[in-house]
Design a protein around this motif. Structure first.
Motif, PDB file in Angstrom:
ATOM      1  N   ALA A 154      -0.300   0.807   1.570  1.00 59.01           N
ATOM      2  CA  ALA A 154      -1.480  -0.053   1.688  1.00 59.01           C
ATOM      3  C   ALA A 154      -1.788  -0.332   3.147  1.00 59.01           C
ATOM      4  O   ALA A 154      -0.940  -0.139   4.021  1.00 59.01           O
ATOM      5  N   VAL A 155      -2.999  -0.774   3.361  1.00 63.47           N
ATOM      6  CA  VAL A 155      -3.422  -1.242   4.674  1.00 63.47           C
ATOM      7  C   VAL A 155      -3.904  -2.674   4.485  1.00 63.47           C
ATOM      8  O   VAL A 155      -4.682  -2.936   3.566  1.00 63.47           O
ATOM      9  N   THR A 156      -3.431  -3.577   5.331  1.00 64.06           N
ATOM     10  CA  THR A 156      -3.877  -4.968   5.232  1.00 64.06           C
ATOM     11  C   THR A 156      -4.556  -5.368   6.539  1.00 64.06           C
ATOM     12  O   THR A 156      -4.010  -5.145   7.620  1.00 64.06           O
ATOM     13  N   ILE A 157      -5.750  -5.930   6.402  1.00 62.60           N
ATOM     14  CA  ILE A 157      -6.489  -6.328   7.603  1.00 62.60           C
ATOM     15  C   ILE A 157      -6.651  -7.843   7.587  1.00 62.60           C
ATOM     16  O   ILE A 157      -7.247  -8.399   6.656  1.00 62.60           O
ATOM     17  N   PRO A 158      -6.098  -8.502   8.607  1.00 62.64           N
ATOM     18  CA  PRO A 158      -6.219  -9.959   8.629  1.00 62.64           C
ATOM     19  C   PRO A 158      -7.666 -10.406   8.786  1.00 62.64           C
ATOM     20  O   PRO A 158      -8.445  -9.771   9.504  1.00 62.64           O
TER      21      PRO A 158
END
Lengths: 206, 328, 774
Positions: free
Chosen positions: B215-219
């Protein structure tokens, strides 16, 4: 030369897993029961697809089986094994769009898609667009009317892409069509006519 | 293409273990990079592990930010309302990339692992240190028009990641979730994901052989919400960037409170411009500020015969992107 | 029956915007291109090409390759059967490149074929080619004319000796020295590749030891047949070349390249039909290119802007064997009224394959230089770019002193300017802005010569009211199928759906290929000649038939129009061809004829076309024949990012009779866009150390995409030309591209005040130009 093809029964479910079971069966697991439990299925799936095996493709509503290696692309499967040469090879690297087909309704470059991974999916090619009996799809008719092609080689890819472009909702304006059709090169440069054809066909596609 | 075997993995562990056990194996999701390079014989893999059945899907807001499953396709992510609203630079970077067809195919995880478009890398007739370590780099004195001017080495001047998405992700401090064959997950900020070429240009990321991007998580930040991706290229669409910029600004009362700036197609890897960000914060959001800050972005640039233009183009691209975000 | 009916012959479908007759096959995917013909037993051929550009092969290891499944054979120079002759030994070799690879161990260019794998599947053949290990003794190659190792030489003759390498008229240098106004500039043109969407392909089918059919992606089946006959030492008639559909060519498929004969030889050796398509990467080293070149142009003018001298030189790269280079000078020689002119070509041999004609060969890069310099001169003299062109308007062809057969350039200027709104243009550069963008307007002239040509056709009219018309031409997408259907329909008085026009087969009557813009004019004339033969025969039947209203009339008193025969003096008295044929009991009647395009036609029909025989200049072959046009262009230039976008385009052309307004408009539109590609983005980079391309694919070599292109407005001005061929048709394939790059560059100058003289005008070059003072 079209590769050896054998008709396969239409798969009622069409899910990927079912096809993998089928593929597994062709790989020598014919004794596996038709309805596999989770554990059994994993056993079956851990078998590799290796060398020539039967690959079943549902193209334009009909399931057809070919005997081919996993490295065969969907484009080559269509052109060289199923003799469906409407999908064109212009670059073989996803750089021209001539090979565009719909897979489960989405436009993709069939040259960068493996046939083995296309099993259980609905593949629509240019040959499947017109109605039975030959009545042209509105997009085909619009391309004809607006002279949206010259040599015709990119045309099947343009038309498949155009159908998807409209269905995606990306044919709202001239500028939008141009941008969303930029993945299909036309060296004869029928671009203005292609754009006009799409804007017209949009209204007739319902 | 060499004749590989194919397996469809049902569980992550099955995929990662298969990859661990077979050095010649590769994961396949969209296949748009992999099959391209395999057809060129730049990559040869004895086994392809199809990961598309793995559950790494979904686009959802979490406490850490927007979490995007690595198997989501570029089209869906680019068009997703949560992405468009909260991370316009990410959406734009996706929709300005490649073509509609390729965006339908390519996964987010695969996208950040794209490989260079350097013509020497892609053609096995040429020597290339990235492809065959120790053979040399003809790009130094050859076609370097679209190669890097920052972070390069004498061994390799490729823009190792040629795409768009990672530029936006780097600007917005995205974090990658990786999972290995033991089923263990780790979080890697994308700013730490890519490696500079140094003397080992063949090593491009910190990804281990048995690791899969999950996954990629973007704040979520104010700057991310007001962000933009600007891409300059040789034709209006369907082309790699000559220069691109991903910027985000938080402006309060005309003063920049926070800034996020990254450049694409100028660095050996997507290039986060921390100095530019520092120079922006606390300054009035004016073109003069942006211009002065942009000057810092290219410090230390090492242009070659055909790519010196990138210095000016990159500065101008930054100024334009910042101005548009700040509406000045 | 020799006739001058064309003068006011009525038309029914000629000129109409008929939908393409091959359109349904193309939009349904039913049209089969050369690599798609299904022949039982066909196997796949794949080429392996050299990694080095110069040297020799020291070893070939096929052991790994041979392990791929289904390999039938791997051919190299050591085991490929030799052709009967090599091109060098053939006197009438009809191709740009005279070198045939795989005859020995020598390597002369990167990408040269070194092996050909034949296998039962495409996958195995492809991978086997990759697995062949070739070892070389490499030498340092020469990459281009600007390589320090390259030596420029004076070729004397260019293009296989067909054209002069020096042309001089008057005293150009002296006139230039004495000119009131002088302009000198150097123009650079990148390597361009034709890049048709369909890669080159050959399917070779031996139907016996001495009988061969080749399905070839060919712009010219006769040329391919002829060259194959020579190479194989076989009679022409034993070789059939077929091209029913071809996915573009733009010149590259109008020459003969190694892959065709290599495939044919391999097919004979494996005794199976072999199909070989070049990969897209191989298209960059397999079918020629437009050569890298630079031109220096000196122009002298009077203070009023009248040209007194044009001095032109061109330097270009050529191959180790051939002296091919585009003749850029042609357009400078005749476009304007100028008494003193010269052009000189200098070539340098490099390790590249032979370059070849690419759409508007010579005219495209030549007009870029000429029309850019004209724009500069106009600016220097404070004249409107249109005005300086009018002041130098050539009322006759200054290259040969002949009058024009027709010329409508003034009308093109006027109409184009009106459609574009030219009068509203701000003549001062760098003054017009649209937001952050600079806006500019530019124009340029276009012209293309009529290349004399001839061909034959056959017409078979059936009593049931349909006809089969045949000519061995090709349809590149140019509309040959469609326009010839229209011509045939009017010649026979039938609706177009009752015509079947067949082309693309050497079994059909010989016609010219699609190239040099000769096909439409020649084939249309051939069909008319064949139709006349049918008319003659039916008229003879009618005058001998008691039931005919024309019974006992003199055949010479009978006219035929739109399929109806009637007495010239009493048009009411007559009947249709079909009526007479029907009564005869004959199921069908066949005619054939030869049609000419250009000088040959004029000579043959001298005095029969309403030409004034008392006029001295109206002697046979007495006219200079060209089409003309004018382009008007608007660009937006981003001064910060360097990008140029064409936002508006108007092209107005005078090209004789337009056979089909729809397909002709499309072709002119395509020509403009092809030119925009060359102007803004097309550039193949040849590495200076390896003499090998670094961007040989469609991601690296940019051609325009849909988003690059605005609406293109194209018009034709009415033009009648009695001298060029039966229907007064001028070719349009090339015309639309001539002058395009200059129109863009002139608009960029108007937008920015900067003159870009190196194509393509990519963002990096724009930024560089903007850094310098205006």
């Amino acid at each position: 030369m079209p590769g050896p093809t054998t008709p396969a029964p239409l798969n009622p479910d069409g899910s990927r897993r079912t096809f993998m079971k089928q593929a597994g069966g062709f790989l020598g697991l014919a004794l596996a029961p038709p309805f596999l439990s989770q554990a059994e299925r994993l056993t079956a799936l851990s078998k590799k697809v290796e060398g020539v095996s039967t690959i079943s493709l549902k193209v334009n509503g009909t399931v057809r089986a070919i005997r081919a290696e996993p490295r065969v692309t969907l484009l080559d499967a269509l052109r060289e094994y199923l003799d469906l040469t409407g999908s064109k090879k212009g670059c073989d690297h996803g750089q021209c769009g001539a090979c565009t087909v719909l897979v489960d309704g989405r436009r993709v470059n069939s040259c960068l898609t493996l046939a083995v991974m296309s099993q259980g999916k609905e593949i629509t090619t240019i040959e499947g667009l017109a109605k039975e009996g030959g009545e042209l799809h509105p997009m085909q008719a619009a391309f004809l009317k607006h002279d949206g092609f010259q040599c015709g080689y990119c045309t099947p890819g343009q038309i498949m892409s155009a159908v998807a472009c409209v269905q995606e909702g990306h044919a709202g304006s001239e500028a939008e069509v141009r941008e969303w059709m930029s993945g299909n090169l036309c060296r004869c440069s029928a671009y203005p006519n292609i754009t006009a054809a799409i804007l017209e066909a949009k209204g007739q596609m319902g | 293409m060499n004749n590989f075997s194919y397996i469809q993995a049902d569980k992550a562990k099955e995929a990662t273990a298969a990859k661990r056990d077979d050095k010649s194996a590769a994961f396949i999701a969209g296949g748009t990079t992999l099959l391209d390079l395999m057809k060129l014989n730049v990559e040869n893999h004895g086994q392809l592990i199809d990961v598309n059945m793995l559950p790494f899907r979904g686009i959802e807001m979490t406490k850490d930010g927007l979490r995007i499953g690595a198997l989501e396709r570029m089209s869906e992510v680019g068009a997703h309302p949560l992405v468009k609203e909260n991370f316009p630079a990410v959406s734009e970077s996706l929709l300005l990339a490649a073509s509609a067809q390729l965006r339908n195919m390519a996964s987010i995880g695969g996208n950040v692992l794209q490989r260079t478009r350097c013509g020497y890398f892609r053609d096995t007739a040429f020597p290339c240190n990235k492809r065959e370590p120790g053979t040399g780099c003809p790009a130094l004195e050859g076609d370097n028009r679209n190669l890097a001017i920052l972070g390069t080495s004498e061994t390799c001047i490729a823009t190792s990641y040629p795409g768009d998405l990672a530029v936006a992700l780097i600007a917005l401090d995205a974090v990658l979730t990786l999972e290995n064959a033991k089923g263990k997950q780790r979080q890697v900020p994308i700013t730490k994901f890519y490696l500079l070429p140094g003397t080992t240009p063949q090593r491009e990321t910190v990804l281990e052989a048995d690791e899969l991007i999950v996954a990629v998580t973007i704040p979520q930040t104010a700057a991310a919400r007001k962000s933009k991706y600007l891409k300059v290229r040789d034709r209006s669409s369907y082309a790699y960037a000559l220069v691109s910029a991903a910027v985000g600004l938080e402006v309060q009362g005309g003063t920049v409170r926070a800034a996020r700036v990254a450049l694409g197609a100028v660095g050996a890897q997507p290039w986060r411009c921390f100095e530019v960000e520092k120079a922006l914060v606390g300054q009035p959001a004016t073109e003069a500020t942006f211009r002065a800050a942009a000057e810092l972005a290219l410090r230390g640039a090492k242009p070659r015969e055909h790519n010196a233009y990138k210095i000016e183009m990159a500065k101008n691209t930054l100024v334009r992107a910042l101005s548009e975000v700040a509406s000045v | 029956m020799e006739t001058n009916q064309k003068e006011n012959a009525p038309t029914n479908v000629v000129g109409k915007p008929l939908d393409r007759v091959d359109g349904p096959a193309k939009v349904t995917g039913a049209a089969r291109y050369s690599a798609e013909i299904s022949v039982p037993g066909t196997v796949h051929g794949v080429l392996k090409t050299s990694t080095i550009a110069k040297g020799r092969i020291t070893g070939i290891d096929t052991s790994r390759a041979a392990k791929e499944p289904g390999i039938l054979n791997i051919f190299t120079h050591e085991n490929l059967p030799k052709p009967a002759k090599t091109p060098k030994q053939i006197e009438k070799w009809r191709a740009a490149q005279s070198y045939l690879p795989m005859q020995d161990n020598q390597i002369q260019y990167a990408g040269q074929p070194v092996a050909l794998v034949v296998a039962t599947t495409l996958e195995a053949a492809t991978q086997a080619a990759a697995l062949i290990r070739v070892t070389y003794q490499a030498e340092t190659p020469i990459d281009s004319y600007h390589d320090p190792k390259a030596e420029l030489f004076d070729p004397q003759k260019i293009q296989q000796g067909k054209k002069d390498g020096h042309v001089v008229r008057g005293n150009p240098q002296q006139a230039y020295n004495g000119a009131a106004v002088k302009h000198e500039a150097t123009y650079v043109h990148a390597i361009n590749h034709h890049s048709p969407m369909e890669p080159a392909a050959t399917l070779a089918v031996w139907e016996g030891a001495d009988k061969l059919t080749v399905y070839e992606a060919s712009q010219n089946v006769t040329m391919h047949q002829g060259n194959l006959a020579e190479l194989l030492g076989m009679p022409r008639e034993q070789i059939r070349v077929v091209t029913k559909y071809i996915g573009g060519g733009f010149g590259c498929k109008g020459s003969f390249w190694p892959h065709t004969i290599l495939t044919v030889l391999a097919a004979r050796a494996v005794n199976r039909p072999v199909k070989l398509a070049l990969t897209r990467q191989q298209m960059f080293t397999g079918v020629g290119h437009r050569e890298d070149q630079e031109q220096t142009l000196k122009m002298g003018a009077t203070a009023e802007g009248k040209l007194v001298s044009i001095v032109h030189t061109k330097k270009a790269t050529t191959s180790p064997w051939d002296n091919y280079t585009e003749s850029n000078g042609k357009v400078m020689d005749m476009l304007y009224a100028c008494e003193n002119y010269s052009t000189v070509y200098e070539l340098a041999r490099a390790n590249v394959m032979t370059s070849v004609w690419m759409r508007a060969p010579g005219e495209a890069p030549g007009s870029f230089a000429l029309e850019s310099s004209m724009d500069d001169l106009a600016n220097q003299l404070n004249l409107d770019p249109l005005e300086i062109r009018l002041r130098n308007y050539a009322d006759y062809d200054h290259s040969n002193g002949k009058p024009w057969s027709s010329k409508s350039l003034k009308q093109c200027y006027t109409r184009g300017a009106e459609l574009f709104g030219w009068s509203k243009r701000n003549p001062k550069p760098g003054q017009t802005r649209r937001g952050k963008l600079l806006v500019g307007h530019g124009m340029a002239s276009a012209t293309y010569p009529v290349h004399s040509s001839q061909g034959t056709a056959r017409v078979r009219l059936f009593a049931d009211g349909h006809a089969v018309v045949e000519a061995g031409a090709t349809d590149l997408g140019t509309g040959t199928y469609t326009v010839m259907t229209q011509v045939s329909a009017d010649a026979l008085g039938l609706p177009p759906e009752k015509i079947r026009f067949e082309l693309g087969d050497t079994r059909l009557p010989t016609a010219p290929g699609s190239g040099g813009s000769v096909a439409a004019g020649t084939v249309a004339s051939s069909i008319m000649a064949a139709a006349e033969d049918v008319w003659d025969k039916v008229v003879k039947m009618a005058v001998a038939d008691k039931k005919s209203p024309l019974y006992k009339a003199k055949p010479t008193d009978v006219k035929v129009e739109l399929g109806r025969m009637f007495l010239s003096k009493d048009p009411k008295k007559g009947e249709t061809l079909l009526a007479a044929l029907g009564r005869s009991g004959q199921p069908d009647i066949e005619g054939s004829g030869t049609g000419k395009y250009g000088a040959g036609y004029e000579e043959k029909n001298f005095g029969q076309n309403g030409a004034n025989q008392n006029d001295d200049k109206q002697k046979p072959g007495g006219h200079s024949m060209h089409s003309f046009g004018a382009h008007f262009c608007e660009v937006e230039v981003d001064p910060d990012l360097g990008t140029i976008r064409v936002t508006r385009w108007v092209g107005v052309h005078g090209a004789g009779t337009v056979l089909n307004l729809k397909t002709a408009t499309s072709q002119m539109t395509g020509g403009a866009i092809y030119g925009i590609g060359a102007a803004l983005m097309e550039d193949t980079f040849r590495d200076p150390n390896f003499a090998r391309y670094t961007n040989a694919d469609l991601a690296g070599y940019h051609v325009p995409v849909n988003a690059d292109i605005p609406n293109i407005q194209v018009e034709f001005v009415p033009e009648t030309d009695p001298y060029i061929n039966y229907l007064g048709v001028k070719g349009i394939g090339e015309l639309g591209m001539v002058g395009v790059a200059a129109a863009v560059a002139n608009a960029v100058f108007n937008a920015t005040g900067r003159r870009l003289r190196s194509l393509p005008m990519t963002p990096d070059k724009v930024l560089e130009a903007l850094r310098l003072p205006a």
